[in-house]
Design a protein around this motif. Structure first.
Motif, PDB file in Angstrom:
ATOM      1  N   ASN A 166      42.612  38.280  38.113  1.00 20.23           N
ATOM      2  CA  ASN A 166      41.838  38.038  36.889  1.00 20.23           C
ATOM      3  C   ASN A 166      41.100  39.300  36.458  1.00 20.23           C
ATOM      4  O   ASN A 166      41.032  39.612  35.271  1.00 20.23           O
ATOM      5  N   LEU A 167      40.544  40.000  37.406  1.00 17.05           N
ATOM      6  CA  LEU A 167      39.810  41.228  37.128  1.00 17.05           C
ATOM      7  C   LEU A 167      40.726  42.278  36.497  1.00 17.05           C
ATOM      8  O   LEU A 167      40.367  42.909  35.501  1.00 17.05           O
ATOM      9  N   ILE A 168      41.907  42.422  37.037  1.00 20.76           N
ATOM     10  CA  ILE A 168      42.870  43.392  36.508  1.00 20.76           C
ATOM     11  C   ILE A 168      43.315  43.001  35.099  1.00 20.76           C
ATOM     12  O   ILE A 168      43.401  43.852  34.210  1.00 20.76           O
ATOM     13  N   VAL A 169      43.562  41.719  34.877  1.00 21.34           N
ATOM     14  CA  VAL A 169      43.980  41.258  33.552  1.00 21.34           C
ATOM     15  C   VAL A 169      42.870  41.511  32.530  1.00 21.34           C
ATOM     16  O   VAL A 169      43.141  41.970  31.409  1.00 21.34           O
ATOM     17  N   ILE A 170      41.632  41.242  32.889  1.00 14.29           N
ATOM     18  CA  ILE A 170      40.507  41.470  31.979  1.00 14.29           C
ATOM     19  C   ILE A 170      40.381  42.952  31.648  1.00 14.29           C
ATOM     20  O   ILE A 170      40.177  43.327  30.483  1.00 14.29           O
ATOM     21  N   LEU A 171      40.524  43.823  32.636  1.00 17.94           N
ATOM     22  CA  LEU A 171      40.440  45.260  32.388  1.00 17.94           C
ATOM     23  C   LEU A 171      41.586  45.727  31.480  1.00 17.94           C
ATOM     24  O   LEU A 171      41.374  46.584  30.605  1.00 17.94           O
ATOM     25  N   ILE A 172      42.772  45.183  31.672  1.00 16.98           N
ATOM     26  CA  ILE A 172      43.905  45.550  30.816  1.00 16.98           C
ATOM     27  C   ILE A 172      43.653  45.093  29.382  1.00 16.98           C
ATOM     28  O   ILE A 172      43.895  45.843  28.427  1.00 16.98           O
ATOM     29  N   VAL A 173      43.140  43.884  29.214  1.00 15.19           N
ATOM     30  CA  VAL A 173      42.854  43.366  27.873  1.00 15.19           C
ATOM     31  C   VAL A 173      41.795  44.220  27.182  1.00 15.19           C
ATOM     32  O   VAL A 173      41.934  44.574  26.004  1.00 15.19           O
TER      33      VAL A 173
END
Length: 62
Positions: free
Chosen positions: A5-12
């Motif tokens: 989730n953390l990685i997805v949020i940073l990518i977004v």
């Protein structure tokens, strides 16, 4: 918060910042300020997520 989730949020956040920088016409000084504000906000958020920074609920502005 799971790492995925953390990685997805940073990518977004990165994609949104890139879209703003690429497709919204604005002065380079304003873009620089926007980039700095977003990076600082993300760093503070990450420090809170990992527990390295205490809760900021007690801070009031004004």
């Amino acid at each position: 918060m799971p790492l995925l989730n953390l990685i997805v949020i940073l990518i977004v956040i990165g994609v949104l910042l890139w879209l703003v920088n690429t497709y919204i016409p604005m002065d380079s000084k304003i873009k620089s300020i926007l980039n700095i504000v977003v990076v600082v906000a993300v760093v503070i958020w990450l420090l809170q997520v990992f527990g390295l920074l205490g809760s900021l609920n007690g801070i009031t502005v004004g």
